[in-house]
Motif scaffolding. Structure first.
Motif, PDB file in Angstrom:
ATOM      1  N   PRO A  44       0.806  -1.233   0.000  1.00 59.36           N
ATOM      2  CA  PRO A  44       0.000   0.000   0.000  1.00 59.36           C
ATOM      3  C   PRO A  44       0.835   1.278   0.000  1.00 59.36           C
ATOM      4  O   PRO A  44       0.333   2.356  -0.317  1.00 59.36           O
ATOM      5  CB  PRO A  44      -0.816  -0.120   1.294  1.00 59.36           C
ATOM      6  N   TYR A  45       2.122   1.155   0.357  1.00 60.08           N
ATOM      7  CA  TYR A  45       2.963   2.342   0.491  1.00 60.08           C
ATOM      8  C   TYR A  45       4.034   2.416  -0.603  1.00 60.08           C
ATOM      9  O   TYR A  45       4.521   3.500  -0.931  1.00 60.08           O
ATOM     10  CB  TYR A  45       3.645   2.339   1.863  1.00 60.08           C
ATOM     11  N   ASN A  89      20.096   1.074  17.134  1.00 57.02           N
ATOM     12  CA  ASN A  89      18.769   1.670  17.295  1.00 57.02           C
ATOM     13  C   ASN A  89      17.694   0.611  17.159  1.00 57.02           C
ATOM     14  O   ASN A  89      17.810  -0.312  16.354  1.00 57.02           O
ATOM     15  CB  ASN A  89      18.543   2.760  16.233  1.00 57.02           C
ATOM     16  N   LYS A  90      16.637   0.764  17.943  1.00 52.34           N
ATOM     17  CA  LYS A  90      15.521  -0.169  17.816  1.00 52.34           C
ATOM     18  C   LYS A  90      14.671   0.172  16.598  1.00 52.34           C
ATOM     19  O   LYS A  90      14.043  -0.690  16.014  1.00 52.34           O
ATOM     20  CB  LYS A  90      14.668  -0.141  19.079  1.00 52.34           C
ATOM     21  N   GLY A  91      14.659   1.442  16.226  1.00 56.10           N
ATOM     22  CA  GLY A  91      13.872   1.859  15.075  1.00 56.10           C
ATOM     23  C   GLY A  91      14.709   1.900  13.816  1.00 56.10           C
ATOM     24  O   GLY A  91      15.916   1.659  13.825  1.00 56.10           O
ATOM     25  N   SER A  92      14.050   2.189  12.715  1.00 57.44           N
ATOM     26  CA  SER A  92      14.727   2.221  11.423  1.00 57.44           C
ATOM     27  C   SER A  92      15.395   3.575  11.198  1.00 57.44           C
ATOM     28  O   SER A  92      15.051   4.567  11.832  1.00 57.44           O
ATOM     29  CB  SER A  92      13.725   1.950  10.299  1.00 57.44           C
ATOM     30  N   ASN A  93      16.361   3.583  10.302  1.00 54.61           N
ATOM     31  CA  ASN A  93      16.966   4.838   9.879  1.00 54.61           C
ATOM     32  C   ASN A  93      17.178   4.794   8.372  1.00 54.61           C
ATOM     33  O   ASN A  93      17.310   3.725   7.777  1.00 54.61           O
ATOM     34  CB  ASN A  93      18.283   5.120  10.625  1.00 54.61           C
ATOM     35  N   ILE A  94      17.196   5.980   7.754  1.00 56.36           N
ATOM     36  CA  ILE A  94      17.305   6.086   6.303  1.00 56.36           C
ATOM     37  C   ILE A  94      18.678   6.615   5.931  1.00 56.36           C
ATOM     38  O   ILE A  94      19.157   7.600   6.503  1.00 56.36           O
ATOM     39  CB  ILE A  94      16.197   7.005   5.739  1.00 56.36           C
ATOM     40  N   LEU A  95      19.306   5.936   4.960  1.00 56.89           N
ATOM     41  CA  LEU A  95      20.612   6.354   4.456  1.00 56.89           C
ATOM     42  C   LEU A  95      20.446   7.001   3.087  1.00 56.89           C
ATOM     43  O   LEU A  95      19.779   6.444   2.210  1.00 56.89           O
ATOM     44  CB  LEU A  95      21.551   5.150   4.326  1.00 56.89           C
ATOM     45  N   GLU A  96      21.030   8.168   2.917  1.00 55.18           N
ATOM     46  CA  GLU A  96      21.117   8.807   1.599  1.00 55.18           C
ATOM     47  C   GLU A  96      22.527   8.553   1.069  1.00 55.18           C
ATOM     48  O   GLU A  96      23.508   8.989   1.675  1.00 55.18           O
ATOM     49  CB  GLU A  96      20.853  10.315   1.711  1.00 55.18           C
ATOM     50  N   LYS A 112      28.036   1.589  -5.029  1.00 60.98           N
ATOM     51  CA  LYS A 112      28.634   1.156  -6.280  1.00 60.98           C
ATOM     52  C   LYS A 112      27.657   0.356  -7.133  1.00 60.98           C
ATOM     53  O   LYS A 112      27.817   0.261  -8.349  1.00 60.98           O
ATOM     54  CB  LYS A 112      29.892   0.320  -6.011  1.00 60.98           C
ATOM     55  N   ASN A 113      26.645  -0.228  -6.497  1.00 53.35           N
ATOM     56  CA  ASN A 113      25.672  -1.018  -7.237  1.00 53.35           C
ATOM     57  C   ASN A 113      24.384  -0.260  -7.515  1.00 53.35           C
ATOM     58  O   ASN A 113      23.369  -0.858  -7.872  1.00 53.35           O
ATOM     59  CB  ASN A 113      25.379  -2.322  -6.492  1.00 53.35           C
ATOM     60  N   GLY A 114      24.436   1.075  -7.351  1.00 57.52           N
ATOM     61  CA  GLY A 114      23.334   1.903  -7.813  1.00 57.52           C
ATOM     62  C   GLY A 114      22.280   2.258  -6.795  1.00 57.52           C
ATOM     63  O   GLY A 114      21.258   2.860  -7.143  1.00 57.52           O
ATOM     64  N   VAL A 115      22.496   1.920  -5.531  1.00 54.31           N
ATOM     65  CA  VAL A 115      21.512   2.264  -4.497  1.00 54.31           C
ATOM     66  C   VAL A 115      21.666   3.741  -4.143  1.00 54.31           C
ATOM     67  O   VAL A 115      22.758   4.201  -3.815  1.00 54.31           O
ATOM     68  CB  VAL A 115      21.695   1.388  -3.243  1.00 54.31           C
ATOM     69  N   LYS A 116      20.578   4.484  -4.192  1.00 53.44           N
ATOM     70  CA  LYS A 116      20.590   5.900  -3.844  1.00 53.44           C
ATOM     71  C   LYS A 116      20.007   6.157  -2.456  1.00 53.44           C
ATOM     72  O   LYS A 116      20.324   7.163  -1.811  1.00 53.44           O
ATOM     73  CB  LYS A 116      19.794   6.708  -4.874  1.00 53.44           C
ATOM     74  N   GLU A 117      19.133   5.264  -2.016  1.00 54.32           N
ATOM     75  CA  GLU A 117      18.468   5.455  -0.729  1.00 54.32           C
ATOM     76  C   GLU A 117      18.205   4.086  -0.116  1.00 54.32           C
ATOM     77  O   GLU A 117      17.850   3.138  -0.815  1.00 54.32           O
ATOM     78  CB  GLU A 117      17.152   6.208  -0.943  1.00 54.32           C
ATOM     79  N   ALA A 118      18.397   3.976   1.191  1.00 53.30           N
ATOM     80  CA  ALA A 118      18.187   2.699   1.877  1.00 53.30           C
ATOM     81  C   ALA A 118      17.585   2.944   3.250  1.00 53.30           C
ATOM     82  O   ALA A 118      17.987   3.875   3.959  1.00 53.30           O
ATOM     83  CB  ALA A 118      19.506   1.930   2.004  1.00 53.30           C
ATOM     84  N   LEU A 119      16.623   2.127   3.604  1.00 59.81           N
ATOM     85  CA  LEU A 119      16.080   2.119   4.961  1.00 59.81           C
ATOM     86  C   LEU A 119      16.599   0.871   5.654  1.00 59.81           C
ATOM     87  O   LEU A 119      16.507  -0.237   5.102  1.00 59.81           O
ATOM     88  CB  LEU A 119      14.555   2.121   4.942  1.00 59.81           C
ATOM     89  N   ILE A 120      17.157   1.028   6.850  1.00 63.08           N
ATOM     90  CA  ILE A 120      17.712  -0.100   7.592  1.00 63.08           C
ATOM     91  C   ILE A 120      16.925  -0.266   8.887  1.00 63.08           C
ATOM     92  O   ILE A 120      16.838   0.661   9.700  1.00 63.08           O
ATOM     93  CB  ILE A 120      19.206   0.097   7.893  1.00 63.08           C
ATOM     94  N   ILE A 143      11.536   6.383  -0.071  1.00 60.52           N
ATOM     95  CA  ILE A 143      11.152   5.848   1.236  1.00 60.52           C
ATOM     96  C   ILE A 143      10.615   6.992   2.084  1.00 60.52           C
ATOM     97  O   ILE A 143      11.369   7.794   2.626  1.00 60.52           O
ATOM     98  CB  ILE A 143      12.352   5.153   1.900  1.00 60.52           C
ATOM     99  N   THR A 144       9.317   7.077   2.176  1.00 56.74           N
ATOM    100  CA  THR A 144       8.652   8.180   2.867  1.00 56.74           C
ATOM    101  C   THR A 144       8.510   7.901   4.358  1.00 56.74           C
ATOM    102  O   THR A 144       8.801   6.804   4.839  1.00 56.74           O
ATOM    103  CB  THR A 144       7.262   8.406   2.259  1.00 56.74           C
ATOM    104  N   ALA A 145       8.013   8.905   5.077  1.00 58.73           N
ATOM    105  CA  ALA A 145       7.787   8.747   6.511  1.00 58.73           C
ATOM    106  C   ALA A 145       6.756   7.659   6.785  1.00 58.73           C
ATOM    107  O   ALA A 145       6.867   6.916   7.777  1.00 58.73           O
ATOM    108  CB  ALA A 145       7.332  10.082   7.103  1.00 58.73           C
ATOM    109  N   SER A 146       5.743   7.526   5.933  1.00 54.29           N
ATOM    110  CA  SER A 146       4.728   6.490   6.138  1.00 54.29           C
ATOM    111  C   SER A 146       5.316   5.094   5.955  1.00 54.29           C
ATOM    112  O   SER A 146       4.942   4.152   6.662  1.00 54.29           O
ATOM    113  CB  SER A 146       3.557   6.701   5.171  1.00 54.29           C
TER     114      SER A 146
END
Length: 504
Positions: A44-45, A89-96, A112-120, A143-146
């Motif tokens: 849905p997101y 961290n217990k919660g997620s974080n976003i890497l630019e 190097k493999n083309g990732v621009k944004e990642a949520l961990i 990757i939005t806040a929702s």
């Protein structure tokens, strides 16, 4: 084995979100089902997303990588250790990811493999670390806040599902180990390769981020097209097409139109303008497979297109600028082809910018068990067969076989065994006919084709006559044929007199 009671105990206390999904977690038994479950929660997101899961301890040592990327990302290799900070961290974080980080091998690999944004998102149970979940995107602001909120809320379910798959895999691996059978494993994290393939993988990682021309060499079936795809996916051109051309599959009279296109009326049957592969690959990658099969007259035009970065459609009268990265592949010895007058030396050096040689499977014995597991798992999934493993009794023969068809032959042999299997533990038998032929000292020597023999005779005559065709001292007289016949045969066989003499 009933694992769901254990999973209920492991879920975070007080978790109330997504209760209906508990039944979905209970039914998850494989990596594919795990990825489908995570996608169903996120759908849905996010319409499309790549998922990477690392099963790791608290120190960041990764035991398993699970990847679902739909070919968006092809990781030739992933690091064995991840910074422990990802689990703090217990919660997620976003890497630019705007640049590689030399202090962090994981971030560098993603970049190097083309990732621009990642949520961990860490996967934790009662303060115990299982690993982490990554959502990967090749564009920014995906990757939005929702999305981050739903991942945080569903972390317990994701962790429970991962644990269930992990425990089932470990239990099956233990049972397989006790029986001596090879379990089925789908390797989704990139190319399967041990020590013998590492030099080629290292070269791949070096050249992929550039726009340099690459020449892939190696025997048939060694995975050259897979390497080409990995180079393209890890390059800045991955958002554009990788256009593939098999130079051996097209008739000589059609190759020029296929590569460069044609205008309406350029030849009989050209009822409309057609865009060639060079134009289709503009700003992208053009993969020229079996480049050694390209006729000599087309080699000159290909050389000009690569050098000048421009083409001219067949029947056209103006040039078209193109920005194309060339990846060429061949199983021929091009230097020998040059010596025989079948390949242009100048084109060879234009392609030989960054060569990568892929080793044959007989030099990759350590990879054979992994490849067997991977191909058997894929075939079982494709044909809906209940296959649990590979019988240990067949492994020694498979390791001893020379695999003249390399990985392609291995995959075909495994696929046949899966289709014919009536037992959950399959027996894979190497091709006996090929073994006998390879081991026999009485097998007749290879006989040259008529065209090949004719080519050799014409080249030798031209060299002996210093390129002279006509007259008493000419090559036609030496071969006892008319000069016009010799010229026609030279044209058909792709023999260029000047090129032959230059090599002589």
């Amino acid at each position: 084995m009933e694992l769901f009671g254990l999973l209920e105990w492991l879920l975070p206390k007080g978790h109330t979100g997504n209760q209906p999904d508990h039944d979905a977690v209970k039914g998850i038994k494989s990596e594919a089902e795990l990825m489908a479950f995570i996608q169903s929660v996120l759908r849905p997101y996010l319409h499309t997303i790549s998922i990477l899961i690392g099963i790791a301890d608290a120190d960041g040592m990764v035991a398993f990588w699970w990847l679902h990327a739909d070919n968006t990302f092809l990781f030739p290799a992933l690091p064995e250790r991840i910074p422990a900070a990802y689990f703090s961290n217990k919660g997620s974080n976003i890497l630019e990811l705007d640049a590689p980080d030399r202090r962090d091998a994981f971030q560098t690999t993603l970049f190097k493999n083309g990732v621009k944004e990642a949520l961990i998102q860490p996967l934790l149970y009662q303060q115990k670390n299982l690993g982490f979940l990554c959502l990967l995107s090749d564009t920014k602001d995906t990757i939005t806040a929702s999305v981050q909120t739903i991942v945080n809320e569903s972390a317990g379910l994701f962790a429970a599902a991962c644990l269930q798959v992990l425990l089932l895999q470990l239990a099956e691996e233990y049972r397989q180990k006790m029986s001596g059978a090879l379990p089925l494993v789908v390797h989704n994290t990139g190319m399967i390769g041990g020590a013998a393939l590492q030099p080629a993988l290292h070269l791949l990682s070096q050249v992929a981020p550039t726009s340099a021309t690459v020449l892939l060499t190696g025997e048939t079936g060694t995975g050259k097209e897979l390497f080409a795809a990995a180079i393209h996916q890890a390059s800045p051109r991955r958002h554009r097409q990788m256009v593939k051309v098999n130079c051996a599959a097209l008739p000589a009279q059609l190759i020029e139109s296929e590569l460069f296109g044609h205008e309406k009326g350029a030849f009989t049957g050209a009822l409309e303008r057609r865009i060639g592969k060079f134009e289709l690959a503009d700003k992208g990658t053009l993969f020229l497979d079996e480049i050694g099969e390209l006729p000599l007259e087309l080699q000159a035009k290909l050389l000009r297109a690569i050098q000048e970065k421009e083409i001219e459609r067949l029947g056209g009268n103006h040039t078209i600028k193109v920005d194309v990265r060339i990846i060429a592949a061949t199983n021929r010895d091009l230097e020998r082809e040059i010596a025989a007058g079948r390949f242009r030396e100048d084109l060879y050096y234009r392609l030989y910018v960054f060569p990568i040689m892929l080793p044959p499977l007989r030099e990759r014995k350590d990879d054979i068990p992994l490849l067997l597991q991977h191909f058997a798992a894929n075939a079982a999934l494709r044909y809906g067969k209940e296959i649990k493993g590979i019988h240990p009794a067949c492994i020694p023969a498979l390791l001893a076989y020379s695999w003249p068809g390399n990985i392609r032959e291995l995959e075909n042999v495994v696929e046949r065994a899966v289709i014919a299997a009536t037992d959950p533990y399959i027996m894979i038998i190497p091709p006996q006919r090929r073994q006998v032929a390879a081991s026999s000292d009485t097998s007749p020597p290879r006989t040259a084709s008529l065209a090949e023999s004719e080519r050799i005779a014409i080249i030798q005559a031209l060299r002996q006559c210093n390129g002279k065709i006509r007259g008493p001292q000419g090559a036609a007289a030496m071969l006892d044929i008319k000069p016009t016949t010799l010229e026609a045969r030279m044209k058909k066989l792709g023999i260029v007199k000047e090129h032959v003499l230059r090599r002589g």
